[in-house]
Design a protein around this motif. Structure first.
Motif, PDB file in Angstrom:
ATOM      1  N   ASP A  14       0.982  -1.270   0.068  1.00 50.31           N
ATOM      2  CA  ASP A  14       0.099  -0.062   0.104  1.00 50.31           C
ATOM      3  C   ASP A  14       0.907   1.131   0.059  1.00 50.31           C
ATOM      4  N   PHE A  17       0.482   4.002   2.987  1.00 50.28           N
ATOM      5  CA  PHE A  17       0.899   3.518   4.250  1.00 50.28           C
ATOM      6  C   PHE A  17       2.133   2.993   4.136  1.00 50.28           C
ATOM      7  N   TYR A  62      -7.561  -7.014   5.442  1.00 52.04           N
ATOM      8  CA  TYR A  62      -7.577  -6.588   6.697  1.00 52.04           C
ATOM      9  C   TYR A  62      -6.839  -7.503   7.674  1.00 52.04           C
ATOM     10  N   TYR A  65      -3.064  -7.933   7.792  1.00 48.85           N
ATOM     11  CA  TYR A  65      -2.550  -6.797   8.419  1.00 48.85           C
ATOM     12  C   TYR A  65      -2.879  -6.678  10.059  1.00 48.85           C
ATOM     13  N   LEU A  89       0.688   1.109  11.810  1.00 46.83           N
ATOM     14  CA  LEU A  89       0.416   1.309  10.328  1.00 46.83           C
ATOM     15  C   LEU A  89      -0.605   0.004  10.174  1.00 46.83           C
ATOM     16  N   TYR A  90       0.027  -1.009  10.429  1.00 48.37           N
ATOM     17  CA  TYR A  90      -0.554  -2.480   9.974  1.00 48.37           C
ATOM     18  C   TYR A  90      -2.111  -2.353  10.706  1.00 48.37           C
ATOM     19  N   LYS A  92      -3.990   0.303  12.037  1.00 46.76           N
ATOM     20  CA  LYS A  92      -4.697   1.207  11.572  1.00 46.76           C
ATOM     21  C   LYS A  92      -5.228   0.994  10.245  1.00 46.76           C
ATOM     22  N   LYS A  93      -4.418   0.296   9.058  1.00 47.73           N
ATOM     23  CA  LYS A  93      -4.869  -0.030   7.955  1.00 47.73           C
ATOM     24  C   LYS A  93      -5.796  -1.119   8.022  1.00 47.73           C
ATOM     25  N   SER A  94      -5.706  -2.139   9.071  1.00 43.53           N
ATOM     26  CA  SER A  94      -6.484  -3.100   8.920  1.00 43.53           C
ATOM     27  C   SER A  94      -8.025  -2.647   9.590  1.00 43.53           C
ATOM     28  N   GLU A  96      -9.241   0.262   8.965  1.00 42.55           N
ATOM     29  CA  GLU A  96      -9.748   1.045   8.117  1.00 42.55           C
ATOM     30  C   GLU A  96     -10.630   0.346   6.866  1.00 42.55           C
TER      31      GLU A  96
END
Length: 652
Positions: A14, A17, A62, A65, A89-90, A92-94, A96
């Motif tokens: 990504d 991120f 998701y 991550y 970041l992992y 928060k991305k999951s 999200e």
């Protein structure tokens, strides 16, 4: 954006991120470690399938991550600030991606949330942690996963559906352990009442975890394990552990609910004694069952991590020891949690000195056992394999040791100093993978300083020592013990003030004086003696009346303001078929029969303690000086560990 597999190289997944997935070797290492460090979260995993799908990145983004947010640190020998940023970041991305899913019905979503909760043990990110708890709650509520076995559809009970149902059940129970832990630790919220849960417990743990029908997911090692499992009878396989783990947390949750309710409602003495006796019997039964299931001694197993590292065999050979350690730690934690509620001062309840001394003795014994288990764990389990399921509960032992440190002679005080140093050393070892452990060390240091300051203030109240002597188990045990007031360590985040019992002698006796006055003056003043003795155990009645109605106590105590009332808590009376009723302790014939027993009959005997009056102010003053010197030694030890840690960082 789908993740592209690459067997040898790391690659970006990504651009916004800057997320990176490790190579296959690192992923495999992580997958084999996860069941050791997150035994409850990995409950749903069929390891051959889980490892195969994760290595080939076949799970939704998701989920990948989420797992990496908690597991990637175990693929490195060191952990830098950049590594911690990647973990953040992992996570928060999951979340999200999960929040953007329109049809949120896949149970993998809830499982992913549990891995992000595990990330919360490694990074002190309270905002993300509480966000993921709410996301998980909404999912479990909307999908009605908590009552999935309320009605059975017998027409679709194929092998495939049975496995799918078992998978969902295990995800639910992993979630149940997580939210129970959160409630015990903080007392903030009961997400689901036990009475509303209708989910069958998991079964056949060994076969579920290691044996799978298809060859697609199986390695040579797992095929051999499946072959052995097929030849062995079911009784020869290792015991199921997860049912007992679930019942452990159900009992712990019930004990915590009782201690919170007790601190708020101030129930009458007879009812409280019944409930204490009820949970004491539950703990006795728990210990018997624990000894039946895990009758093995915790021998040295450190060599297994050297010879079987990087294999499924390592988990099979060490898992019985791991669960035995976890259950024994939980037993000790529940014991301390229950009995420390006896040491909190209550507005409408008098706890007899005999009960208080019994509680202190049980707390010291459980704390010593817990620290011995921690020492075994440190000596046997490598740093990257250490679990975080029970570590938070060991703080109760640190609190007990701090209180004990102030009541013993010099030789005993050295023993408790060594125990505290052992705990701090172990916490420091775990700091690499958990920022929470740094906070735990800070809590311990703060409690030592608080207790020391309180002792300094109490040393000016020598005229009140005689009123505290009946509560003591040792000569110098003349101060109130500092314990979590509501049972939970961080009840509603009130750690520094509202969440702790008073340590001031005058406040402690002031509340006792208020209770005694109200009991002895209510209705008919001529009946004061009988009303007072009704709530005192017969064997201690004469001694208790002597100081409880002492006019010196009334005149000696200074007036102090009482703390404000506590927040409301949800009721939790379980009616769930799969979780044994533990909250409703006032109903039933067996319990009703116990109302005629005296308080002493339901408690074990404690060893006789030396009855010595403290008549000389100089004696206690010298005693405090020795304590301050020992506290200085503890702080020096902590600072030395910090210095060694920083020196290693500088060399790196």
């Amino acid at each position: 954006m789908d993740i592209q597999t690459n067997p040898t190289k790391k690659h970006h997944t990504d651009k916004d991120f800057d997320l990176i997935v490790p190579d296959r070797n690192q992923l495999q290492k992580m997958c084999l470690i996860l069941p050791h460090i997150l035994p409850s979260t990995m409950m749903p995993a069929r390891l051959p399938e889980f490892n195969y799908k994760f290595l080939n990145l076949m799970y939704p983004n998701y989920f990948v991550y989420a797992v990496l947010s908690v597991g990637i640190k175990y693929t490195h020998n060191t952990r830098t600030d950049h590594d911690k940023l990647q973990e953040i970041l992992y996570a928060k991305k999951s979340l999200e991606i999960i929040k953007s899913i329109s049809d949120a019905s896949d149970p993998l979503i809830l499982w992913a949330c549990l891995f992000v909760c595990g990330y919360g043990y490694g990074i002190d990110d309270e905002e993300t942690y509480h966000e993921v708890l709410e996301i998980a709650y909404v999912f479990a509520k909307n999908t009605k996963l908590y009552c999935m076995d309320f009605k059975k559809n017998s027409e679709n009970q194929t092998i495939h559906n049975n496995q799918e149902l078992e998978f969902k059940r295990r995800i639910w129970w992993a979630y149940y352990i997580q939210i129970s832990s959160e409630y015990i630790f903080s007392g903030k919220k009961i997400y689901f009442e036990d009475r509303d849960i209708v989910v069958n417990p998991p079964t056949n743990d060994f076969e579920w975890k290691y044996c799978i029908d298809t060859d697609l997911y199986s390695s040579e090692e797992t095929k051999a394990i499946a072959l052995i499992s097929a030849k062995e009878s079911h009784n020869c396989l290792p015991n199921d552990s997860y049912q007992f783990l679930i019942s452990s947390y159900a009992l712990f949750k019930s004990i915590n609910y009782f201690t919170v309710k007790r601190s708020r409602k101030n129930d009458n003495k007879s009812k409280t004694e019944i409930e204490i006796s009820f949970f004491q019997k539950k703990l006795d039964g728990y210990k018997r069952k624990l000894n039946e299931i895990y009758n093995c001694t915790l021998d040295y197993i450190g060599h297994k991590y050297k010879f079987n590292s990087g294999s499924t065999k390592l988990l099979i050979e060490t898992e019985p020891y791991l669960f035995a350690y976890i259950f024994k730690q939980l037993y000790n934690s529940m014991t301390i949690h229950l009995y420390q509620s006896e040491l909190v001062e209550y507005t409408n309840e008098i706890v007899s000195p005999e009960r208080i001394k019994i509680a202190k003795t049980n707390m010291i014994n459980a704390s010593t056992g817990q620290i011995n288990l921690l020492e075994w764990y440190r000596d046997n389990i490598p740093e990257n394999y250490m679990e975080f399921l029970t570590i938070p509960w060991t703080v109760y032992s640190a609190i007990t040791m701090i209180n004990s440190f102030f009541i013993k002679g010099l030789e005993f005080r050295d023993h408790y100093t060594n125990n505290l140093n052992k705990m701090i050393e172990i916490y420091r070892i775990m700091e690499k993978n958990s920022e929470i452990m740094s906070s735990v060390v800070t809590v311990i240091k703060s409690l030592i300083e608080t207790k020391s300051k309180m002792s300094e203030q109490n040393s000016k109240l020598t005229h009140l020592y005689k009123h505290m002597e009946p509560y003591g188990i040792e000569t110098f045990d003349i101060e109130p013990w500092i314990v979590p007031k509501y049972g939970s360590l961080f009840f509603f985040n009130h750690f520094y003030k509202e969440g702790w019992s008073t340590s001031h002698i005058n406040e402690y006796l002031q509340k006792n004086k208020t209770k005694i006055e109200s009991l002895t003056t209510k209705d008919n003043p001529h009946d004061s003696q009988s009303k007072c003795t009704d709530i005192i155990t017969p064997t201690n009645r004469r001694k208790f009346i002597g100081y409880a109605t002492d006019t010196d106590l009334i005149s000696d105590i200074k007036e102090t303001k009482l703390p404000s009332k506590t927040p409301k808590i949800h009721k939790n009376k379980s009616k769930n078929k799969c979780i044994e009723k533990k909250n409703d302790t006032t109903k039933g014939n067996n319990i009703s029969k116990s109302t005629s027993k005296t308080g002493n009959e339901s408690y074990p005997k404690i060893p006789n303690t030396k009855e010595t009056s403290i008549n000389k102010d100089e004696e206690f003053g010298n005693y405090l000086k020795r304590i301050r010197n020992s506290i200085s030694d503890i702080n020096d030890s902590i600072n030395q560990l910090d210095y060694q840690k920083n020196s290693k960082k500088m060399k790196m």
